[in-house]
Design a protein around this motif. Structure first.
Motif, PDB file in Angstrom:
ATOM      1  N   THR A   8       0.819  -1.208   0.000  1.00  0.00           N
ATOM      2  CA  THR A   8       0.000   0.000   0.000  1.00  0.00           C
ATOM      3  C   THR A   8       0.854   1.260   0.000  1.00  0.00           C
ATOM      4  O   THR A   8       1.863   1.346   0.697  1.00  0.00           O
ATOM      5  CB  THR A   8      -0.900   0.025   1.252  1.00  0.00           C
ATOM      6  OG1 THR A   8      -1.661  -1.187   1.280  1.00  0.00           O
ATOM      7  CG2 THR A   8      -1.846   1.211   1.229  1.00  0.00           C
ATOM      8  N   GLN A   9       0.459   2.248  -0.810  1.00  0.00           N
ATOM      9  CA  GLN A   9       1.146   3.545  -0.822  1.00  0.00           C
ATOM     10  C   GLN A   9       0.613   4.436   0.297  1.00  0.00           C
ATOM     11  O   GLN A   9      -0.528   4.304   0.713  1.00  0.00           O
ATOM     12  CB  GLN A   9       0.948   4.229  -2.183  1.00  0.00           C
ATOM     13  CG  GLN A   9       1.528   3.443  -3.348  1.00  0.00           C
ATOM     14  CD  GLN A   9       3.025   3.299  -3.236  1.00  0.00           C
ATOM     15  OE1 GLN A   9       3.753   4.275  -3.265  1.00  0.00           O
ATOM     16  NE2 GLN A   9       3.502   2.072  -3.091  1.00  0.00           N
ATOM     17  N   MET A  10       1.465   5.366   0.786  1.00  0.00           N
ATOM     18  CA  MET A  10       1.092   6.179   1.943  1.00  0.00           C
ATOM     19  C   MET A  10       1.135   7.675   1.674  1.00  0.00           C
ATOM     20  O   MET A  10       1.022   8.472   2.594  1.00  0.00           O
ATOM     21  CB  MET A  10       2.034   5.860   3.118  1.00  0.00           C
ATOM     22  CG  MET A  10       2.042   4.406   3.549  1.00  0.00           C
ATOM     23  SD  MET A  10       0.506   3.871   4.320  1.00  0.00           S
ATOM     24  CE  MET A  10       0.562   4.741   5.864  1.00  0.00           C
ATOM     25  N   GLY A  11       1.281   8.098   0.419  1.00  0.00           N
ATOM     26  CA  GLY A  11       1.423   9.518   0.132  1.00  0.00           C
ATOM     27  C   GLY A  11       0.219  10.349   0.541  1.00  0.00           C
ATOM     28  O   GLY A  11       0.348  11.498   0.947  1.00  0.00           O
ATOM     29  N   TYR A  12      -0.971   9.774   0.445  1.00  0.00           N
ATOM     30  CA  TYR A  12      -2.181  10.530   0.767  1.00  0.00           C
ATOM     31  C   TYR A  12      -2.363  10.742   2.264  1.00  0.00           C
ATOM     32  O   TYR A  12      -3.323  11.383   2.692  1.00  0.00           O
ATOM     33  CB  TYR A  12      -3.413   9.820   0.191  1.00  0.00           C
ATOM     34  CG  TYR A  12      -3.657   8.438   0.744  1.00  0.00           C
ATOM     35  CD1 TYR A  12      -4.461   8.244   1.865  1.00  0.00           C
ATOM     36  CD2 TYR A  12      -3.099   7.321   0.136  1.00  0.00           C
ATOM     37  CE1 TYR A  12      -4.685   6.981   2.366  1.00  0.00           C
ATOM     38  CE2 TYR A  12      -3.322   6.057   0.627  1.00  0.00           C
ATOM     39  CZ  TYR A  12      -4.116   5.884   1.748  1.00  0.00           C
ATOM     40  OH  TYR A  12      -4.336   4.621   2.244  1.00  0.00           O
ATOM     41  N   HIS A  13      -1.449  10.206   3.081  1.00  0.00           N
ATOM     42  CA  HIS A  13      -1.528  10.393   4.531  1.00  0.00           C
ATOM     43  C   HIS A  13      -0.762  11.629   4.990  1.00  0.00           C
ATOM     44  O   HIS A  13      -0.596  11.855   6.173  1.00  0.00           O
ATOM     45  CB  HIS A  13      -0.998   9.148   5.246  1.00  0.00           C
ATOM     46  CG  HIS A  13      -1.912   7.963   5.145  1.00  0.00           C
ATOM     47  ND1 HIS A  13      -3.040   7.830   5.920  1.00  0.00           N
ATOM     48  CD2 HIS A  13      -1.883   6.878   4.335  1.00  0.00           C
ATOM     49  CE1 HIS A  13      -3.656   6.698   5.618  1.00  0.00           C
ATOM     50  NE2 HIS A  13      -2.980   6.105   4.645  1.00  0.00           N
ATOM     51  N   VAL A  14      -0.278  12.442   4.049  1.00  0.00           N
ATOM     52  CA  VAL A  14       0.388  13.705   4.365  1.00  0.00           C
ATOM     53  C   VAL A  14      -0.629  14.827   4.257  1.00  0.00           C
ATOM     54  O   VAL A  14      -1.343  14.936   3.263  1.00  0.00           O
ATOM     55  CB  VAL A  14       1.564  13.967   3.401  1.00  0.00           C
ATOM     56  CG1 VAL A  14       2.285  15.255   3.764  1.00  0.00           C
ATOM     57  CG2 VAL A  14       2.537  12.795   3.404  1.00  0.00           C
ATOM     58  N   THR A  15      -0.705  15.683   5.280  1.00  0.00           N
ATOM     59  CA  THR A  15      -1.660  16.798   5.270  1.00  0.00           C
ATOM     60  C   THR A  15      -1.121  17.948   4.419  1.00  0.00           C
ATOM     61  O   THR A  15      -0.017  17.864   3.875  1.00  0.00           O
ATOM     62  CB  THR A  15      -1.932  17.302   6.692  1.00  0.00           C
ATOM     63  OG1 THR A  15      -0.767  18.005   7.177  1.00  0.00           O
ATOM     64  CG2 THR A  15      -2.269  16.154   7.643  1.00  0.00           C
TER      65      THR A  15
END
Length: 354
Positions: free
Chosen positions: A260-267
């Protein structure tokens, strides 16, 4: 029966307070220094995370992780005090901005701690194998168990939150086979054999490491105070994204899922929760973890094309890491670890005094 955590902690502290009559050896000095810097950084990161976390389960996990780092720092300070050695400066309250909003999601916080713990297991295993004194060996053994508990809790919590880091499944072997063709290690007529279980594991682990780096440095690039650092962090995020793409290609070619990618978890925050010094060192730490993981992977990769790809990726991250060291030195942020005596300098100084 397994001893309780409190009992283990007490026994380790007793050994630390009454150490053997022997100086710390080079490996112990080096490992203690690196671990002190690391735990002081993690404590600062956890301080910020706990100020902004919303999920109660995540908060409980972060509180546990913070207490582990505080315990480690306390015990290391005791060792330094007994040896009459100044403790490293590391990181402290000056490196955390308490009024800063969250930069990462709650799930990313768990992912960050879990990946740091995964790396810590390798680091502490190495420290145990090279330690000499009983108190230091016992301390690193305790750290290993703390880190294993942190990792296991993190993996479970991530799965509960919908992020599964377990490896993909492959068919069970139906018998015992031996390699008969050179095509096992290199392509013949353009055809490559399927990935082995260990190759799949190392590809996935390195994708996860780079996924962490991509998101972490993307966040740092938004909040760093100088344009030079913002550019450096953005460069690192782009490099990690490129490495994820290259490694994922091997899995996709065998119809295996990518982590799973985690880039969208940065505000979208632009207010720094940490000092530039802390963010740069965290980047250095992430680089070291990446290079360490690539090194471990090399020994288990038997396909020539994967070997070549890992060599190229390692060169890229090494070049990027060296650039970070230069920035750190230019800003006076790189704390010097214990080193051997400079004999040439001693001899030169002795000659001048005669």
């Amino acid at each position: 029966m397994q001893e309780s955590t409190n009992t283990v902690n007490e026994k380790v502290m007793e050994l630390i307070k009454k150490p053997e009559n022997a100086n710390l050896v080079a490996s112990e000095l080096g490992d203690l220094f690196a671990n002190y810097i690391g735990d002081s950084l993690f404590k600062c990161v956890f301080d910020h995370f706990l100020l902004v976390v919303e999920d109660e389960e995540v908060k409980d996990y972060l509180t546990f992780s913070q207490e582990v780092s505080k315990k480690h720092l306390h015990m290391m300070n005791e060792i330094y005090k007994n040896e009459k050695i100044p403790a490293p400066v590391g990181f402290g309250e000056q490196d955390v901005r308490k009024d800063a909003p969250r930069l990462f999601s709650d799930v990313f916080m768990v992912f960050y701690v879990t990946e740091m713990a995964r790396s810590g297991l390798i680091t502490y295993a190495s420290s145990i194998s090279t330690a000499s004194r009983n108190d230091v060996t016992a301390y690193f053994e305790m750290c290993f168990q703390d880190t294993l508990q942190t990792f296991r809790r993190g993996i479970k919590l991530l799965k509960d939150k919908g992020v599964d880091l377990t490896s993909p499944t492959i068919p069970y072997p139906k018998g015992n086979d031996f390699v008969e063709k050179k095509s096992f290690i290199s392509a013949i007529t353009g055809k490559l054999r399927p990935l082995t279980a260990l190759e799949i594991m190392h590809l996935q682990l390195n994708i996860e490491t780079n996924t962490l780096g991509k998101a972490l440095l993307l966040g740092f690039s938004q909040v760093a105070s100088s344009s030079a650092l913002r550019e450096y962090f953005k460069e690192g995020s782009d490099l990690a994204e490129k490495q994820v793409r290259e490694l994922s290609r091997f899995l996709r070619n065998d119809y295996l899922p990518s982590p799973t990618q985690m880039g969208y978890h940065v505000t979208d925050s632009t207010i720094p929760p940490f000092s530039d010094k802390l963010m740069l060192y965290n980047t250095t730490l992430a680089n070291a973890i990446g290079i360490q993981n690539y090194g471990l992977a090399f020994s288990n990769m038997m396909r020539h094309d994967i070997h070549a790809q890992f060599a190229a990726l390692t060169a890229g991250i090494s070049k990027y890491s060296n650039k970070g060291f230069t920035i750190s030195i230019e800003n006076g942020w790189l704390e010097e670890p214990p080193t051997a005596a400079d004999r040439d300098k001693l001899i030169s100084g002795s000659a001048k005094t005669k």
